[in-house]
Design a protein around this motif. Structure first.
Motif, mmCIF file in Angstrom:
data_model
loop_
_atom_site.group_PDB
_atom_site.id
_atom_site.type_symbol
_atom_site.label_atom_id
_atom_site.label_comp_id
_atom_site.label_asym_id
_atom_site.label_seq_id
_atom_site.Cartn_x
_atom_site.Cartn_y
_atom_site.Cartn_z
ATOM 1 N N ASN A 86 4.775 -3.287 -4.999
ATOM 2 C CA ASN A 86 6.351 -3.083 -4.827
ATOM 3 C C ASN A 86 6.852 -4.310 -5.666
ATOM 4 O O ASN A 86 6.832 -4.307 -5.390
ATOM 5 C CB ASN A 86 5.808 -3.539 -3.605
ATOM 6 N N GLU A 108 9.592 -2.450 7.813
ATOM 7 C CA GLU A 108 7.806 -1.711 7.475
ATOM 8 C C GLU A 108 7.672 -2.289 8.513
ATOM 9 O O GLU A 108 6.987 -3.467 8.077
ATOM 10 C CB GLU A 108 7.313 -1.058 6.508
ATOM 11 N N VAL A 121 4.228 -3.115 11.121
ATOM 12 C CA VAL A 121 2.870 -2.205 11.746
ATOM 13 C C VAL A 121 2.433 -2.994 12.370
ATOM 14 O O VAL A 121 2.210 -4.313 13.133
ATOM 15 C CB VAL A 121 2.147 -2.206 10.293
ATOM 16 N N ASP A 152 11.074 1.020 9.696
ATOM 17 C CA ASP A 152 10.078 1.895 10.223
ATOM 18 C C ASP A 152 8.856 1.388 10.622
ATOM 19 O O ASP A 152 8.396 0.606 10.446
ATOM 20 C CB ASP A 152 9.458 2.370 8.989
ATOM 21 N N LYS A 188 5.471 1.912 12.356
ATOM 22 C CA LYS A 188 4.529 2.428 12.630
ATOM 23 C C LYS A 188 3.592 1.377 13.867
ATOM 24 O O LYS A 188 3.313 0.116 14.110
ATOM 25 C CB LYS A 188 3.129 2.174 12.143
ATOM 26 N N LEU A 247 -4.783 -0.307 6.227
ATOM 27 C CA LEU A 247 -4.040 -1.329 5.657
ATOM 28 C C LEU A 247 -4.893 -2.201 4.572
ATOM 29 O O LEU A 247 -4.268 -2.546 3.808
ATOM 30 C CB LEU A 247 -3.129 -2.802 6.684
ATOM 31 N N ARG A 268 -3.664 -1.049 1.257
ATOM 32 C CA ARG A 268 -2.233 -1.403 0.382
ATOM 33 C C ARG A 268 -2.380 -2.339 -0.167
ATOM 34 O O ARG A 268 -0.839 -2.859 -0.533
ATOM 35 C CB ARG A 268 -2.210 -1.055 1.699
ATOM 36 N N PRO A 325 3.562 -3.446 3.603
ATOM 37 C CA PRO A 325 4.111 -3.599 4.398
ATOM 38 C C PRO A 325 4.827 -4.704 4.832
ATOM 39 O O PRO A 325 4.524 -5.238 3.867
ATOM 40 C CB PRO A 325 3.975 -3.058 6.048
ATOM 41 N N ASP A 326 5.862 -4.751 5.202
ATOM 42 C CA ASP A 326 7.062 -5.675 5.496
ATOM 43 C C ASP A 326 6.571 -6.975 6.798
ATOM 44 O O ASP A 326 6.660 -8.168 6.807
ATOM 45 C CB ASP A 326 8.222 -6.050 5.737
ATOM 46 N N ALA A 348 5.656 -7.855 -0.096
ATOM 47 C CA ALA A 348 5.965 -6.733 1.076
ATOM 48 C C ALA A 348 7.479 -7.006 -0.128
ATOM 49 O O ALA A 348 8.198 -8.088 -0.312
ATOM 50 C CB ALA A 348 6.557 -8.247 2.479
#
Lengths: 302, 475
Positions: free
Chosen positions: B44, B67, B69, B97, B99, B108, B111, B118-119, B361
């Motif tokens: 990122n 984001e 999750v 965003d 999820k 995850l 990722r 995500p954040d 993030a």
């Protein structure tokens, strides 16, 4: 146009080969590499640890439990499944009063026996967990109902019964498929052979031993390979159904479960890969033995 | 799968053949990511931070997206969405965003490997990411900045001062605050208040009284205890709690710090003997050892057994099964000796439902700010109301009308005061937790005695202590 034909063949094969190499071979190769590292599954780097992961396997009591249980399953599951499969298939073909015919309602039984094959393993495991429930399960309920309450057990929680309970489920869920497989093989045996045998006065057992079995030998061998691989897995049933899972106290642990736990619960992907590679070679060796083993004996041609 | 209510709720969903395959594929396919294993390129690009003001103490860049999750388990994800709404109210230019998923780890993991996380992540439920692994790999942001920021709805207090006892410790790994837990769970023994009143039974304060009570219950034709035999960690809770009351904080420390012979402490052996006696006298419902949590808890709700050990999520887990007028309440684990180092009111308690902000993030400041909103008193209050669960934020249940169960849990937490403890080895050393569970199952099924139990567990603890590949923590 020979030249063009080769070009066509190569053009047709190469994309598939590339996909195979990328998504099948390369993960395998890289699992070998990872098994030599301490990768955690999320870290950005992995350190090379040589054969360390493999050396640890020998001192991992749960992994050794898993090896022992898989070995037991490897012997018992194929033998019992194939035995029952052959029995059912021959009853459907030759079990009737007048030989040469199956028992009455054979077509119906064939469908019923195949039912378990239609259920996903997860559902099979959940259903059998209910069956094995010690207090209100079907099995103990039936035993108590017919006055055999003394035989009621805590099937999945007793160390000397749990693995047998698991294997029963695996056999139950796969026997239908092998019954159909052997049935198809028996359909291919010419009826004249049986007629001749009956005229010669052969009974049911000797007909089976001397005619049926030699002629379905190839199918039995394939069944051994498939069931051997299934017996080395067993993960889904064990993970869902057993106490712990893998319990009581490692009595139903299988390699796949140890691998899964080490990778996803303990964050030891390197070590788990070493288990995966070990399992890979075990499977390979067994497949080779099963396929070679049958080849030595004489083939019977019809 | 330990000590997280939501994970137990979801553990009723068995691993499917597909999960098995995907596990196999994941193990086989992880090397596809090996490019990232050895060379960590890409990842990122940080959105950086905006100016820090009194209104924006964490310096959130106003236009950066966020984001989130969320593990969508027993608590759903509406509470998270309402915190997101507050966030967009404050930063209208930010696009959130959301999820809501299950099996957070499987979704995850790639990722995190690729450094494109995500954040904010609610890392909970079955199949979540292993926290110590994430911490050891440096994948998580330090939340100290958030803890020292002013609380969202009472700016005169720091966030850390609004949390219940032990919450910050629960999220601390090796001196770094890696997660913040939203719910507060208390463990104890559960029973139906009307059932006890009907028979004139009083919930015991000492183990001797417990055994006397069990005899009476047995005479009444009810099994005194049952437990979630398929997951032996449930019966570990009261046993290890009783040992902790006897041995005090020193015992907790020596066990969690993997000190030599910690498990052979007289307090632990005493508790193990007590539970062996409980089993030996036939006070545990026959068949319990093979029952799942749903089956054993259902049997308890049907009145087949009087007592069951569980955490405070029990009420919501049993929502559909509990008969009217059952009115379950929680009692604290009795004291074993008269010289116990902690009072009988001491409780095993821990926060769970872990929220974390990944180190890589994109909008790290936004992630922290989101947690500041989520952990505000107003947000916690609506969470408590919707889920009848005690949040980890002090005073979150003020002014709410609570069920008997939640009232008993809150009262227990209040009575315990600072004597709320938990063992950390479960989350620090998962292999040791597994060994303890297996040994305890053997103990309460009368296959080994207390001494053998201690020997086995000590051997497993020594193995972990010796293992150089395991990151060690101390308390």
């Amino acid at each position: 146009m020979k030249h063009g034909r080769y070009r066509f063949i190569i053009g047709a094969l190469v994309p598939a080969l590339i996909l195979h190499a990328l998504f099948v071979l390369s993960p395998y190769a890289q699992a070998f590499y990872l098994s030599l590292t301490d990768w955690t599954g999320v870290a950005g780097n992995a350190h090379f640890v040589g054969w360390g992961n493999y050396a640890r396997l020998g001192g991992d009591a749960l992994f050794l439990d898993a090896l022992r249980n898989n070995a037991v399953m490897l012997v018992a599951v194929p033998v019992v499944t194939i035995g029952i499969g052959l029995f059912l298939a021959s009853m459907l073909h030759l079990g009737g009063r007048r030989s040469l015919h199956g028992v009455r309602g054979a077509a119906f039984y064939k469908i019923v026996y195949f039912f378990p094959q239609l259920l996903s393993l997860a559902i099979v495991a959940v259903l059998w967990q209910f069956v094995y429930n010690p207090n209100n399960g079907l099995l103990n309920g039936t035993l108590r109902g017919v006055g055999l309450g003394g035989l009621a057990r805590s099937w999945l929680a007793e160390p000397n019964l749990a693995l047998a309970a698991v294997m029963t489920v695996i056999v139950w869920s796969s026997v239908g498929f092998y019954m159909v497989l052997f049935s198809a093989a028996m359909d291919a045996i010419p009826k004249e052979l049986y007629e001749a045998a009956i005229i010669d006065g052969a009974g049911g057992w000797s007909t089976f031993r001397r005619i049926t079995l030699p002629l379905v030998r190839d199918n039995v061998r394939v069944a051994f390979v498939y069931l051997g691989i299934a017996a080395l897995d067993g993960f889904a049933i064990v993970q869902i159904m057993t106490v712990g899972p893998g319990g009581p106290d490692g009595h139903t642990e299988v390699i796949g479960l140890s691998l899964y736990r080490n990778a996803f619960t303990y964050g030891k992907f390197g070590y788990a890969s070493a288990m995966g590679v070990t399992l890979f070679f075990l499977t390979l060796v067994i497949a080779v033995f099963a396929l070679r083993g049958g080849r030595a004996t004489d083939r019977v041609e019809v | 799968m330990v000590h997280f209510p939501s994970s137990r709720v979801s553990s009723t969903v068995p691993a499917s053949r597909r999960a098995v395959l995907s596990a196999a594929v994941a193990v086989a396919a992880t090397p596809v990511l090996a490019g990232c294993v050895t060379s960590s390129g890409g990842g990122n690009e940080s959105a950086g931070s905006g100016a820090k003001t009194a209104d924006n103490p964490l310096g959130v860049p106003a236009d950066a997206g966020l984001e989130v999750v969320i593990f969508k388990g027993g608590y759903g994800d509406d509470y998270a969405k309402s915190a997101e709404a507050t966030y967009t109210q404050k930063f209208p230019k930010a696009k959130v965003d959301h999820k809501g998923i299950q099996r957070v780890g499987e979704a995850l993991q790639p990722r995190f490997v690729a450094d494109t996380p995500p954040d904010v992540v609610d890392n909970s439920g079955a199949g979540r990411l292993d926290l110590p692994t994430l911490v050891a790999s440096g994948k998580l942001a330090d939340l100290t900045e958030l803890l020292d920021a002013p609380a969202y709805d009472s700016p005169d207090k720091k966030v850390r001062d609004t949390l219940l006892a032990g919450v910050v410790d629960d999220g601390t790994f090796g001196g770094k605050v890696a997660t913040l837990n939203l719910t507060y769970t208390v463990w104890g023994m559960w029973y139906s208040k009307p059932l006890f009143d009907k028979h004139g039974w009083a919930y015991p304060q000492t183990w001797a009284d417990m055994l006397t009570l069990c005899e009476e219950i047995k005479k009444a034709g009810i099994a005194p205890w049952t437990y979630q035999g398929k997951y032996p960690e449930y019966i570990n809770d009261p046993m290890l709690t009783m040992a902790a009351k006897t041995g005090g904080t020193d015992l907790l420390k020596s066990v969690d710090n993997l000190e030599p012979n910690a498990w052979k402490n007289a307090a632990l052996i005493g508790a193990a003997e007590a539970f062996a006696e409980l089993a030996g006298k036939g006070y545990i419902m026959a068949g319990s050892e093979a029952l799942s949590h749903t089956e054993s808890q259902a049997a308890w709700c049907q009145g087949k057994a009087a007592l069951i050990p569980c955490g405070s999520w029990l009420e919501s887990e049993q929502k559909g099964v509990t008969p009217a007028g059952f009115d379950m309440v929680m009692g604290t684990v009795p004291s074993l000796t008269t010289s116990d180092k902690m009072k009988v009111t001491a409780i095993e308690a821990a926060s769970s439902e872990s929220f974390l902000v990944p180190a890589k993030a994109k909008n790290k400041q936004g992630g922290l700010e989101y947690l500041r909103i989520l952990f505000s008193k107003a947000s916690a209050k609506s969470f408590a109301q919707a889920n009848s669960t005690l949040p980890a934020i002090a005073g979150a249940t003020e002014g709410l009308s609570l069920s008997p169960a939640l009232t008993s849990v809150r009262d227990a937490a209040e009575a315990a005061g600072t004597e709320a403890f938990s063992y950390r080895f479960r989350s620090w050393y998962a292999p040791l937790a597994k060994a303890v569970d297996d040994a305890t199952a053997e103990l309460v099924n009368k296959r080994i005695n207390a001494q053998a139990w201690a020997d086995r567990v000590q051997k497993a603890a020594d193995a972990v202590a010796k293992d150089t590949t395991v990151t060690k923590y101390t308390r």
